[in-house]
Design a protein around this motif. Structure first.
Motif, PDB file in Angstrom:
ATOM      1  N   THR A  56      38.174  46.962  39.281  1.00  0.00           N
ATOM      2  CA  THR A  56      38.782  47.779  40.331  1.00  0.00           C
ATOM      3  C   THR A  56      37.902  48.962  40.688  1.00  0.00           C
ATOM      4  O   THR A  56      37.758  49.309  41.861  1.00  0.00           O
ATOM      5  CB  THR A  56      40.163  48.277  39.876  1.00  0.00           C
ATOM      6  OG1 THR A  56      40.954  47.143  39.530  1.00  0.00           O
ATOM      7  CG2 THR A  56      40.859  49.053  40.962  1.00  0.00           C
ATOM      8  N   GLU A  57      37.287  49.582  39.681  1.00  0.00           N
ATOM      9  CA  GLU A  57      36.423  50.741  39.925  1.00  0.00           C
ATOM     10  C   GLU A  57      35.235  50.372  40.803  1.00  0.00           C
ATOM     11  O   GLU A  57      34.730  51.195  41.563  1.00  0.00           O
ATOM     12  CB  GLU A  57      35.900  51.313  38.598  1.00  0.00           C
ATOM     13  CG  GLU A  57      36.969  51.870  37.692  1.00  0.00           C
ATOM     14  CD  GLU A  57      37.626  50.777  36.838  1.00  0.00           C
ATOM     15  OE1 GLU A  57      37.134  49.627  36.804  1.00  0.00           O
ATOM     16  OE2 GLU A  57      38.651  51.076  36.213  1.00  0.00           O
ATOM     17  N   LYS A 113      35.277  47.838  43.084  1.00  0.00           N
ATOM     18  CA  LYS A 113      35.764  47.505  44.427  1.00  0.00           C
ATOM     19  C   LYS A 113      36.160  48.746  45.214  1.00  0.00           C
ATOM     20  O   LYS A 113      35.883  48.851  46.402  1.00  0.00           O
ATOM     21  CB  LYS A 113      36.961  46.560  44.337  1.00  0.00           C
ATOM     22  CG  LYS A 113      36.592  45.154  43.926  1.00  0.00           C
ATOM     23  CD  LYS A 113      37.741  44.206  44.099  1.00  0.00           C
ATOM     24  CE  LYS A 113      38.670  44.266  42.933  1.00  0.00           C
ATOM     25  NZ  LYS A 113      39.706  43.229  42.963  1.00  0.00           N
ATOM     26  N   TRP A 114      36.862  49.667  44.557  1.00  0.00           N
ATOM     27  CA  TRP A 114      37.345  50.887  45.216  1.00  0.00           C
ATOM     28  C   TRP A 114      36.957  52.110  44.379  1.00  0.00           C
ATOM     29  O   TRP A 114      37.773  52.652  43.614  1.00  0.00           O
ATOM     30  CB  TRP A 114      38.861  50.849  45.370  1.00  0.00           C
ATOM     31  CG  TRP A 114      39.352  49.726  46.207  1.00  0.00           C
ATOM     32  CD1 TRP A 114      39.074  49.501  47.517  1.00  0.00           C
ATOM     33  CD2 TRP A 114      40.189  48.660  45.788  1.00  0.00           C
ATOM     34  NE1 TRP A 114      39.690  48.356  47.941  1.00  0.00           N
ATOM     35  CE2 TRP A 114      40.396  47.817  46.901  1.00  0.00           C
ATOM     36  CE3 TRP A 114      40.802  48.310  44.589  1.00  0.00           C
ATOM     37  CZ2 TRP A 114      41.166  46.662  46.842  1.00  0.00           C
ATOM     38  CZ3 TRP A 114      41.565  47.168  44.537  1.00  0.00           C
ATOM     39  CH2 TRP A 114      41.742  46.362  45.647  1.00  0.00           C
ATOM     40  N   GLN A 155      36.716  55.150  45.058  1.00  0.00           N
ATOM     41  CA  GLN A 155      37.459  56.361  45.401  1.00  0.00           C
ATOM     42  C   GLN A 155      38.909  56.305  44.913  1.00  0.00           C
ATOM     43  O   GLN A 155      39.633  57.293  45.010  1.00  0.00           O
ATOM     44  CB  GLN A 155      37.413  56.536  46.932  1.00  0.00           C
ATOM     45  CG  GLN A 155      37.848  57.868  47.435  1.00  0.00           C
ATOM     46  CD  GLN A 155      36.896  58.971  46.989  1.00  0.00           C
ATOM     47  OE1 GLN A 155      35.726  58.754  46.715  1.00  0.00           O
ATOM     48  NE2 GLN A 155      37.427  60.187  46.910  1.00  0.00           N
ATOM     49  N   LEU A 156      39.347  55.176  44.349  1.00  0.00           N
ATOM     50  CA  LEU A 156      40.754  54.979  44.005  1.00  0.00           C
ATOM     51  C   LEU A 156      41.262  56.012  42.990  1.00  0.00           C
ATOM     52  O   LEU A 156      42.337  56.590  43.185  1.00  0.00           O
ATOM     53  CB  LEU A 156      40.988  53.568  43.465  1.00  0.00           C
ATOM     54  CG  LEU A 156      42.435  53.208  43.138  1.00  0.00           C
ATOM     55  CD1 LEU A 156      43.279  53.256  44.396  1.00  0.00           C
ATOM     56  CD2 LEU A 156      42.515  51.843  42.491  1.00  0.00           C
ATOM     57  N   ASP A 200      41.840  59.287  44.690  1.00  0.00           N
ATOM     58  CA  ASP A 200      43.023  59.231  45.573  1.00  0.00           C
ATOM     59  C   ASP A 200      44.320  59.299  44.785  1.00  0.00           C
ATOM     60  O   ASP A 200      45.274  59.976  45.197  1.00  0.00           O
ATOM     61  CB  ASP A 200      42.989  57.942  46.407  1.00  0.00           C
ATOM     62  CG  ASP A 200      41.853  57.914  47.402  1.00  0.00           C
ATOM     63  OD1 ASP A 200      41.276  59.003  47.696  1.00  0.00           O
ATOM     64  OD2 ASP A 200      41.506  56.826  47.896  1.00  0.00           O
TER      65      ASP A 200
END
Length: 96
Positions: free
Chosen positions: A79-80, A82-83, A85-86, A89
């Motif tokens: 996940t880190e 792929k995104w 900025q997650l 956010d």
């Protein structure tokens, strides 16, 4: 073409299922050439094998070159990655 009986079909399917990658494709290609007159479509009908896999195995057998699969590129990325900025956010939503 040799007439294959049900026990022979089951044995061939089981043998192919226990192999992987290039060895499986080579086995399938050899079976198709020996028993099905080189017909990948017939292999799909009789054994349930992917026609594309059998075509690839026949091609590898004919040329002598083995195709290498990029299996490490398969699957779900973290996940880190792929995104990136997650996390930021989520923190900005949770702080107030």
């Amino acid at each position: 073409m040799n007439e294959l009986k049900e026990p022979h079909i089951a044995t061939i399917k089981d043998a192919a299922q226990n192999l992987t990658g290039a060895t499986r494709r080579a086995f399938q290609a050899r079976v198709v050439l020996d028993d099905l007159n080189g017909s990948a479509r017939r292999a799909e009908t009789v054994f349930g094998w992917s026609r594309r896999t059998v075509f690839l195995g026949l091609h590898e057998l004919r040329t002598g070159l083995t195709c290498v699969a990029n299996t490490s590129a398969r699957g779900n990325r973290p996940t880190e990655e792929k995104w990136p900025q997650l996390a930021e956010d989520i923190r900005s939503l949770a702080d107030p």
